[in-house]
Motif scaffolding. Structure first.
Motif, mmCIF file in Angstrom:
data_model
loop_
_atom_site.group_PDB
_atom_site.id
_atom_site.type_symbol
_atom_site.label_atom_id
_atom_site.label_comp_id
_atom_site.label_asym_id
_atom_site.label_seq_id
_atom_site.Cartn_x
_atom_site.Cartn_y
_atom_site.Cartn_z
ATOM 1 N N TYR A 98 0.916 -1.127 0.106
ATOM 2 C CA TYR A 98 0.044 0.049 -0.006
ATOM 3 C C TYR A 98 0.879 1.491 0.020
ATOM 4 O O TYR A 98 2.050 1.400 0.381
ATOM 5 N N TYR A 99 0.430 2.398 -0.556
ATOM 6 C CA TYR A 99 0.927 3.529 -0.420
ATOM 7 C C TYR A 99 0.110 4.686 0.451
ATOM 8 O O TYR A 99 -0.961 4.991 -0.019
ATOM 9 N N VAL A 100 0.881 5.001 1.657
ATOM 10 C CA VAL A 100 0.066 6.134 2.398
ATOM 11 C C VAL A 100 0.235 7.418 2.380
ATOM 12 O O VAL A 100 1.565 7.624 2.233
ATOM 13 N N ASN A 101 -0.497 8.102 2.564
ATOM 14 C CA ASN A 101 -0.467 9.723 2.447
ATOM 15 C C ASN A 101 -0.838 9.984 4.162
ATOM 16 O O ASN A 101 -2.035 10.022 4.017
ATOM 17 N N SER A 102 0.091 10.358 4.892
ATOM 18 C CA SER A 102 -0.253 10.517 6.181
ATOM 19 C C SER A 102 -1.040 11.948 6.500
ATOM 20 O O SER A 102 -1.511 11.736 7.203
ATOM 21 N N ASN A 123 -5.340 -0.701 -6.884
ATOM 22 C CA ASN A 123 -6.814 -0.871 -6.974
ATOM 23 C C ASN A 123 -7.617 -0.008 -5.986
ATOM 24 O O ASN A 123 -7.097 0.810 -5.245
ATOM 25 N N ALA A 124 -8.940 -0.204 -6.034
ATOM 26 C CA ALA A 124 -9.844 0.453 -5.348
ATOM 27 C C ALA A 124 -9.569 0.392 -3.756
ATOM 28 O O ALA A 124 -9.844 1.301 -2.985
ATOM 29 N N ASN A 125 -9.016 -0.760 -3.302
ATOM 30 C CA ASN A 125 -8.635 -1.033 -1.948
ATOM 31 C C ASN A 125 -7.442 -0.487 -1.643
ATOM 32 O O ASN A 125 -6.814 -0.772 -0.578
ATOM 33 N N GLY A 126 -6.599 0.056 -2.598
ATOM 34 C CA GLY A 126 -5.364 0.691 -2.335
ATOM 35 C C GLY A 126 -4.145 -0.475 -2.647
ATOM 36 O O GLY A 126 -2.904 -0.154 -2.251
ATOM 37 N N ILE A 127 -4.535 -1.644 -2.923
ATOM 38 C CA ILE A 127 -3.657 -2.744 -3.126
ATOM 39 C C ILE A 127 -2.570 -2.510 -4.479
ATOM 40 O O ILE A 127 -3.330 -2.413 -5.559
#
Length: 267
Positions: A98-102, A123-127
């Motif tokens: 996953y790629y996070v934007n804190s 994808n839509a789930n962030g995977i």
């Protein structure tokens, strides 16, 4: 993030209870249904035991439970057992990336141009996706690292060509001054292909042939545009005859014209 959310909920709960508990206390001291009571803030309420029960137990307790469970528990689950939204960048959870934007406490979805200057698709789930992915009706190939592929790739023993935008190519493409043909599945063609009622020969490298081609024991001639010659053809100042299969005729007479063993017309 979790502590601040928890204390915010706790403060709200204490405030709600400060308004409602005096009513509950009034009901417990024997005030009958239908009587009006005033809480410490001066607000007047109709004392109905059932309503007090509903207000205190259902509205307050359930709201507190929902807030604490949904906001706090789920955040704890995310932070401890899943994605940590307080840390920017890539995170691996249960074999998924996953790629996070804190700053927004969110996961990247869709196309992502990462700090390594490569494109990734989530994808839509962030995977993060790998392998073939169809996006807006176009096929893309994501490598094992997730990075979008461009140029030639070998997948399942078949060659494919991805444009600079990553889109899978179909049909004729010109690459390094050579023509190649990609089927509708994107796979590179080799050997004979029929395209728009014309035959073409593609070498084992996939490059389209032009000029003379010896295939087996048979000579063929491919025009500059790559299509197979048939009938009479003037090549290098000599006339040759190619039958409907494209094979050059030799040591024979065609239409009263004698052809030598090299296939050239003997004048």
């Amino acid at each position: 993030m979790i502590k601040s959310k928890f204390f915010s909920i706790l403060a709200s709960t204490v405030f709600i209870l400060s308004l409602i508990l005096p009513i509950s206390a009034g009901a417990e001291t024997g005030e009958s249904q239908g009587q009006s009571v005033t809480n410490t803030s001066g607000d007047v309420y109709e004392v109905v035991y059932g309503d007090v029960y509903d207000d205190v137990y259902v509205d307050v307790y359930d709201d507190v439970y929902d807030d604490v469970y949904d906001d706090v528990y789920n955040d704890v689950y995310d932070d401890v057992y899943g994605v940590n939204y307080d840390v920017d960048g890539w995170q691996q959870v249960n074999n998924n990336w996953y790629y996070v934007n804190s700053k927004t406490d969110s996961l990247a979805v869709g196309w992502l141009f990462a700090p390594d200057h490569k494109w990734y698709y989530l994808n839509a789930n962030g995977i993060m996706q790998t392998g073939w992915a169809m996006v807006n009706g176009k096929w893309y190939f994501l490598s094992e690292s997730g990075a979008m592929s461009t140029g030639w790739i070998l997948n399942n023993n078949k060659w494919y060509y991805l444009t600079q935008s990553g889109e899978m190519s179909r049909g004729w493409i010109l690459n390094n001054n050579k023509w190649y043909y990609l089927t509708q599945s994107g796979a590179m063609s080799t050997g004979w292909i029929l395209n728009n009622n014309k035959w073409y020969y593609l070498t084992q490298s996939g490059a389209m042939s032009t000029g003379w081609a010896l295939l087996g024991n048979t000579w063929y001639y491919l025009n500059n545009s790559g299509d197979m010659a048939t009938g009479w053809k003037l090549v290098g100042g000599k006339w040759y005859f190619f039958n409907n299969s494209g094979a050059m005729s030799a040591n024979t007479i065609v239409g009263g014209y004698k052809l030598g063993k090299d296939g050239a017309w003997i004048k």
